[in-house]
Write a protein that holds these residues in place. Sequence first.
Motif, PDB file in Angstrom:
ATOM      1  N   PHE A   7     -29.475 -51.245 -40.811  1.00  0.00           N
ATOM      2  CA  PHE A   7     -29.462 -49.837 -41.193  1.00  0.00           C
ATOM      3  C   PHE A   7     -30.803 -49.423 -41.780  1.00  0.00           C
ATOM      4  O   PHE A   7     -31.311 -48.329 -41.487  1.00  0.00           O
ATOM      5  CB  PHE A   7     -28.329 -49.541 -42.192  1.00  0.00           C
ATOM      6  CG  PHE A   7     -28.072 -48.074 -42.293  1.00  0.00           C
ATOM      7  CD1 PHE A   7     -27.183 -47.464 -41.426  1.00  0.00           C
ATOM      8  CD2 PHE A   7     -28.781 -47.287 -43.187  1.00  0.00           C
ATOM      9  CE1 PHE A   7     -27.004 -46.099 -41.461  1.00  0.00           C
ATOM     10  CE2 PHE A   7     -28.597 -45.923 -43.228  1.00  0.00           C
ATOM     11  CZ  PHE A   7     -27.697 -45.320 -42.361  1.00  0.00           C
ATOM     12  N   ALA A   8     -31.388 -50.293 -42.589  1.00  0.00           N
ATOM     13  CA  ALA A   8     -32.689 -49.972 -43.185  1.00  0.00           C
ATOM     14  C   ALA A   8     -33.738 -49.763 -42.092  1.00  0.00           C
ATOM     15  O   ALA A   8     -34.520 -48.803 -42.131  1.00  0.00           O
ATOM     16  CB  ALA A   8     -33.119 -51.090 -44.126  1.00  0.00           C
ATOM     17  N   ALA A   9     -33.742 -50.662 -41.096  1.00  0.00           N
ATOM     18  CA  ALA A   9     -34.705 -50.529 -39.992  1.00  0.00           C
ATOM     19  C   ALA A   9     -34.483 -49.210 -39.254  1.00  0.00           C
ATOM     20  O   ALA A   9     -35.430 -48.503 -38.906  1.00  0.00           O
ATOM     21  CB  ALA A   9     -34.560 -51.711 -39.031  1.00  0.00           C
ATOM     22  N   THR A  10     -33.215 -48.869 -39.033  1.00  0.00           N
ATOM     23  CA  THR A  10     -32.904 -47.619 -38.337  1.00  0.00           C
ATOM     24  C   THR A  10     -33.405 -46.417 -39.131  1.00  0.00           C
ATOM     25  O   THR A  10     -33.990 -45.481 -38.571  1.00  0.00           O
ATOM     26  CB  THR A  10     -31.378 -47.477 -38.138  1.00  0.00           C
ATOM     27  OG1 THR A  10     -30.877 -48.695 -37.623  1.00  0.00           O
ATOM     28  CG2 THR A  10     -31.060 -46.359 -37.181  1.00  0.00           C
ATOM     29  N   TRP A  11     -33.174 -46.462 -40.431  1.00  0.00           N
ATOM     30  CA  TRP A  11     -33.546 -45.324 -41.280  1.00  0.00           C
ATOM     31  C   TRP A  11     -35.047 -45.081 -41.208  1.00  0.00           C
ATOM     32  O   TRP A  11     -35.500 -43.963 -40.992  1.00  0.00           O
ATOM     33  CB  TRP A  11     -33.126 -45.580 -42.727  1.00  0.00           C
ATOM     34  CG  TRP A  11     -33.118 -44.333 -43.555  1.00  0.00           C
ATOM     35  CD1 TRP A  11     -32.089 -43.470 -43.712  1.00  0.00           C
ATOM     36  CD2 TRP A  11     -34.206 -43.802 -44.318  1.00  0.00           C
ATOM     37  NE1 TRP A  11     -32.464 -42.431 -44.527  1.00  0.00           N
ATOM     38  CE2 TRP A  11     -33.761 -42.609 -44.909  1.00  0.00           C
ATOM     39  CE3 TRP A  11     -35.533 -44.220 -44.545  1.00  0.00           C
ATOM     40  CZ2 TRP A  11     -34.578 -41.821 -45.731  1.00  0.00           C
ATOM     41  CZ3 TRP A  11     -36.348 -43.445 -45.363  1.00  0.00           C
ATOM     42  CH2 TRP A  11     -35.868 -42.258 -45.943  1.00  0.00           C
ATOM     43  N   ILE A  12     -35.817 -46.157 -41.365  1.00  0.00           N
ATOM     44  CA  ILE A  12     -37.276 -46.025 -41.294  1.00  0.00           C
ATOM     45  C   ILE A  12     -37.681 -45.557 -39.898  1.00  0.00           C
ATOM     46  O   ILE A  12     -38.491 -44.648 -39.731  1.00  0.00           O
ATOM     47  CB  ILE A  12     -37.956 -47.391 -41.609  1.00  0.00           C
ATOM     48  CG1 ILE A  12     -37.631 -47.826 -43.029  1.00  0.00           C
ATOM     49  CG2 ILE A  12     -39.455 -47.305 -41.391  1.00  0.00           C
ATOM     50  CD1 ILE A  12     -38.371 -47.082 -44.112  1.00  0.00           C
TER      51      ILE A  12
ATOM     52  N   LEU B 255     -45.518 -48.631 -37.488  1.00  0.00           N
ATOM     53  CA  LEU B 255     -44.079 -48.418 -37.622  1.00  0.00           C
ATOM     54  C   LEU B 255     -43.267 -49.698 -37.396  1.00  0.00           C
ATOM     55  O   LEU B 255     -42.340 -49.988 -38.141  1.00  0.00           O
ATOM     56  CB  LEU B 255     -43.626 -47.320 -36.655  1.00  0.00           C
ATOM     57  CG  LEU B 255     -42.206 -46.789 -36.899  1.00  0.00           C
ATOM     58  CD1 LEU B 255     -42.047 -46.303 -38.336  1.00  0.00           C
ATOM     59  CD2 LEU B 255     -41.882 -45.668 -35.935  1.00  0.00           C
ATOM     60  N   VAL B 256     -43.644 -50.460 -36.363  1.00  0.00           N
ATOM     61  CA  VAL B 256     -42.876 -51.674 -36.063  1.00  0.00           C
ATOM     62  C   VAL B 256     -42.892 -52.659 -37.236  1.00  0.00           C
ATOM     63  O   VAL B 256     -41.831 -53.072 -37.704  1.00  0.00           O
ATOM     64  CB  VAL B 256     -43.365 -52.323 -34.743  1.00  0.00           C
ATOM     65  CG1 VAL B 256     -42.800 -53.723 -34.600  1.00  0.00           C
ATOM     66  CG2 VAL B 256     -42.967 -51.468 -33.560  1.00  0.00           C
TER      67      VAL B 256
ATOM     68  N   GLY C 285     -40.363 -55.122 -41.837  1.00  0.00           N
ATOM     69  CA  GLY C 285     -40.543 -55.484 -43.244  1.00  0.00           C
ATOM     70  C   GLY C 285     -39.436 -54.920 -44.109  1.00  0.00           C
ATOM     71  O   GLY C 285     -38.854 -55.632 -44.938  1.00  0.00           O
ATOM     72  N   THR C 286     -39.112 -53.638 -43.894  1.00  0.00           N
ATOM     73  CA  THR C 286     -38.057 -53.017 -44.698  1.00  0.00           C
ATOM     74  C   THR C 286     -36.732 -53.727 -44.474  1.00  0.00           C
ATOM     75  O   THR C 286     -35.977 -53.989 -45.418  1.00  0.00           O
ATOM     76  CB  THR C 286     -37.895 -51.526 -44.316  1.00  0.00           C
ATOM     77  OG1 THR C 286     -39.173 -50.968 -44.162  1.00  0.00           O
ATOM     78  CG2 THR C 286     -37.122 -50.782 -45.368  1.00  0.00           C
TER      79      THR C 286
ATOM     80  N   ALA D 122     -31.782 -60.463 -37.416  1.00  0.00           N
ATOM     81  CA  ALA D 122     -30.790 -60.339 -36.349  1.00  0.00           C
ATOM     82  C   ALA D 122     -30.411 -58.876 -36.164  1.00  0.00           C
ATOM     83  O   ALA D 122     -30.182 -58.410 -35.040  1.00  0.00           O
ATOM     84  CB  ALA D 122     -29.549 -61.170 -36.673  1.00  0.00           C
ATOM     85  N   GLY D 123     -30.362 -58.140 -37.281  1.00  0.00           N
ATOM     86  CA  GLY D 123     -30.105 -56.707 -37.194  1.00  0.00           C
ATOM     87  C   GLY D 123     -31.265 -55.993 -36.528  1.00  0.00           C
ATOM     88  O   GLY D 123     -31.076 -55.081 -35.713  1.00  0.00           O
ATOM     89  N   VAL D 124     -32.496 -56.422 -36.863  1.00  0.00           N
ATOM     90  CA  VAL D 124     -33.694 -55.852 -36.253  1.00  0.00           C
ATOM     91  C   VAL D 124     -33.637 -56.017 -34.730  1.00  0.00           C
ATOM     92  O   VAL D 124     -33.936 -55.095 -33.976  1.00  0.00           O
ATOM     93  CB  VAL D 124     -34.960 -56.533 -36.818  1.00  0.00           C
ATOM     94  CG1 VAL D 124     -36.170 -56.231 -35.968  1.00  0.00           C
ATOM     95  CG2 VAL D 124     -35.190 -56.086 -38.249  1.00  0.00           C
TER      96      VAL D 124
END
Lengths: 362, 280
Positions: free
Chosen positions: A107-112, A123-124, A129-130, A273-275
């Motif tokens: 979710f954090a990756a999606t938000w950013i 951005l990547v 990182g986030t 894994a989420g990334v």
Amino acid sequence: MNIRQSFITFFNSLILQIRQLIRNLLPPLLAICGFFLLCGIVLILRSQNPWEFYTTIFISGFSSFDEVGSVLFNATPLIFTGLAVAVGYKGGLFNIGCEGQLYVAAFAATWIGMHLSLPSVLLVPLCIGTAMITGAFWGAVPGYLKAKFGAHEVINTIMMNFIAFALTNFLVTSVYREPNQMIPQTSQIHDAAHLPRLAGILTFLPQSNLLNASFLLACACVISCYIFLKYTRWGYELRLVGNAPEVAEYGGINPRAVTVWVMALSGAIAGLAGVADVMGYRYRFLDGFSSGWGFTGIAVALLGRNHPFGVFAAALLFGLLNKVALDIELILEVPRGLFLAGQGLLIIGLVCMEGISKRNNG
Amino acid sequence: MILDLIPSTLRMTIPLGFAALGGIYSERSGIINIALEGMMLIGAYGYVVGAQASGSAWIGLSVGIGLGVVIALLHAIATITFHAEQIVTGIAINILALGITEYLIPTTDRVPGLPELELPFIGSYSVLVYLLPVLMVTSHILLFKTPWGLRLRAAGESTEALKTLSLSRAKWQYFGVLLSGVFAATGGCFLTSEVHYFTEGISAGRGYVALAAVIFGKWHPLYGVAACFLFGFASSLELANQWQIPDQLIKSFPHILTMVVLAGFVGRSRPPAALGKMES
């Protein structure tokens, strides 16, 4: 004379090493053979031809570059979660919270990825990182609670899983749901945040193949973990605390501090894994996207004997199973529950063998 | 208003309560039981299969409990006889139960529910609702007032205590784990007997909530079931939510509370001393 002696010493140590290797490899290989044998028996009980089952697995998994690419794609998240569990285990900690960690990280990756418009080069890494920091935080909380209050990390990671499901479910259904959509998912992330498909570079892969740069990230992660665990001071501290916390404390290492950062590290890896799903495949957060990768990660780590390379191999096997499950279901009409049940028995068999050998040795 | 919440609270509490009692037996004997979730699931599944084949709810209950015992036996053999890692085995059992129920999914025909008894003012409930308080009190007496319970608890408090009395620790642990299979599966049977059919993953994390209740209730039958009641009440608020609290927050309530309790903010919860330990 001297040469002969050193040759004998070398030869003896070689034999010792090979024996060690066999001892390490035997239980996983036995478990895998048992698994496939069991599947065959079930097929016979269903009065189907087991041979057809094995050939379907082979054809569905290896018959073309496309299939192999799909197997690697399916293995990618499992490499991360398997590594996460293995790193924790080496440090004497059981991270059952990978599932929750990968959700919050995704979710954090999606938000950013949705909110910042930056060039890809910025951005990547920022998204990744986030995500890692978020996953690390989600892992560090149970680590801290263990270090500070002695609360068992297994219970707390399980609880954190449920809290993560609830939190991301709330965010995706009530706050960030894609407008005019029934499916609980967010809008797409910016194109700049996408991890490129490998089909663009590897011309032998068809354009539709889903294999993407997250697989390369996973490979890099395997090698980094290997070097980290084996050759760095921190890796040494981690293993020492995992094997003998009292010795570590006597040697000037603070086991409590190590507990916190090992859980954070494990959570960060699980977050990748989420990334892999958000930035490499779906380009958005979908509620409940993971098909139990965090839990399969436990099996992967166990089968890979908590060694980074072993984890890689085990993840490939489970990736293969996940990939072929669909074909098996379509062609042979065997429900995918068979693989799941087999997986459960495989894990039980493995831990039993481990338990017996531990009892006999110690 | 409160009276309206009673039926839903009871429906939420009963399956948790049974599973929690099961968890207490297993953990008091020293075996960590994360497999409650799988035992509930297989119990729920067995109920539907049995009731479908025979048309009788009682046979459904027996089949459910039977399957729960079989899967508990697997946990017991692996952890007690083979000294397998208890947490991993528990997770594997959960995966196994999910796989079996997904592989052999029963038809979605309605099955009969367990008979109900009428209670004045608040409606009629399944017999299991009345059974839970009885079993709760019985468990309390068994565990804390009889030599039988003393031995079971001794198995969980020390790896050596029973040996010095030349009693077998393993035997008592088998008892504990098998009983947890009986109880957790009964909780699962309640789930399917209420909705009359089986759906994939119907236990939906209740086994883990029950585990949370075991910890919150300090491994004690009365407190454990009370914790289930609290959790059940909280989740019934979810259905009658007038204050616009996100459902997800209410759903997380047991989990957050468990973490707080484990951290020792609300009274220390101490596990049995030899929980998860095997003599080498």
